[in-house]
Motif scaffolding. Structure first.
Motif, mmCIF file in Angstrom:
data_model
loop_
_atom_site.group_PDB
_atom_site.id
_atom_site.type_symbol
_atom_site.label_atom_id
_atom_site.label_comp_id
_atom_site.label_asym_id
_atom_site.label_seq_id
_atom_site.Cartn_x
_atom_site.Cartn_y
_atom_site.Cartn_z
ATOM 1 N N CYS A 194 0.841 -1.192 0.000
ATOM 2 C CA CYS A 194 0.000 0.000 0.000
ATOM 3 C C CYS A 194 0.879 1.245 0.000
ATOM 4 N N PHE A 246 -3.602 3.555 0.640
ATOM 5 C CA PHE A 246 -4.221 3.069 -0.588
ATOM 6 C C PHE A 246 -3.528 1.775 -0.982
ATOM 7 N N THR A 247 -4.300 0.719 -1.157
ATOM 8 C CA THR A 247 -3.703 -0.544 -1.582
ATOM 9 C C THR A 247 -3.491 -0.516 -3.091
ATOM 10 N N HIS A 283 -3.187 -2.599 -6.631
ATOM 11 C CA HIS A 283 -3.677 -3.831 -7.251
ATOM 12 C C HIS A 283 -3.327 -3.827 -8.732
ATOM 13 N N ASP A 342 -4.081 -0.212 -10.214
ATOM 14 C CA ASP A 342 -5.316 0.231 -9.609
ATOM 15 C C ASP A 342 -5.009 0.553 -8.149
ATOM 16 N N ARG A 343 -5.389 1.734 -7.705
ATOM 17 C CA ARG A 343 -5.124 2.187 -6.341
ATOM 18 C C ARG A 343 -6.465 2.395 -5.660
ATOM 19 N N ARG A 344 -6.647 1.753 -4.482
ATOM 20 C CA ARG A 344 -7.931 1.820 -3.777
ATOM 21 C C ARG A 344 -7.716 2.262 -2.330
ATOM 22 N N TYR A 345 -8.577 3.163 -1.877
ATOM 23 C CA TYR A 345 -8.534 3.586 -0.481
ATOM 24 C C TYR A 345 -8.763 2.361 0.404
ATOM 25 N N ALA A 346 -7.947 2.211 1.436
ATOM 26 C CA ALA A 346 -8.019 1.042 2.316
ATOM 27 C C ALA A 346 -8.352 1.491 3.727
ATOM 28 N N LYS A 347 -9.636 1.515 4.033
ATOM 29 C CA LYS A 347 -10.097 1.968 5.341
ATOM 30 C C LYS A 347 -9.495 1.110 6.455
ATOM 31 N N TYR A 369 2.920 4.024 -10.793
ATOM 32 C CA TYR A 369 1.899 3.035 -11.170
ATOM 33 C C TYR A 369 1.933 2.644 -12.648
#
Length: 170
Positions: free
Chosen positions: A85, A99-100, A102, A112-117, A148
């Motif tokens: 992340c 942000f993880t 992927h 792909d970057r996703r918010y990781a609560k 990325y």
């Protein structure tokens, strides 16, 4: 000559102020707060003054606030999922978020970057990736961890990170 009407601090203001006193680090002692509380009891503290006191407390740090790791790239494990992340700082409120990263499902050119609560609360300095670990991740995935982008230049593929990002990350 215009006259102003006195408006005492409201009950919601007072409750919010008390809550802020409990939750924020502030320089006030019970001794210095006593005259304020007495003025509130007598109904003599103006609402405008209470607004200023609330604003002041809102700008003070939280008690027992967690200090989060520095911006950068980290290994994480949460709910049985593990990976890499990125921790970034929001420029508007200075809060840090994780942000993880992927691999793109469609074979795209960017990760792909996703918010990781909640991930940020699990990270420690020991989880931070070194430049060598970041490069190894890039070699394994074929993507630059910093920007990325899909690595296409043979030298960048061999290094696992592009030349511009290698300078930034080092």
């Amino acid at each position: 000559m215009a006259t102003t009407t006195f408006k005492p601090a409201t009950e919601p203001q007072i409750k919010f102020w008390e809550k802020l006193l409990e939750s924020r680090t502030h320089p006030f002692t019970e001794e210095t707060l006593a005259p304020v509380r007495e003025a509130i009891e007598r109904g003599e503290l103006p609402a405008a003054t209470m607004r200023l006191m609330i604003d002041s407390l809102q700008g003070m740090p939280w008690k027992n606030a967690r200090t989060f790791v520095a911006p950068g790239f980290y290994r994480y494990t949460q709910d049985g999922e593990s990976g890499v992340c990125e921790v970034r700082e929001n420029p508007h409120n200075k809060r840090r978020m994780a942000f993880t990263l992927h691999l793109p499902e469609d074979g795209g050119q960017k990760l792909d970057r996703r918010y990781a609560k909640g991930v940020i609360a699990t990270l420690t300095d020991d989880d931070r990736l070194s430049i060598e670990e970041a490069a190894a991740w890039g070699k394994q995935t074929g993507y630059c961890i910093c920007c990325y982008a899909l690595l296409t230049d043979p030298k960048s593929v061999a290094l696992g990170i592009g030349p511009v990002c290698r300078k930034k990350y080092a």
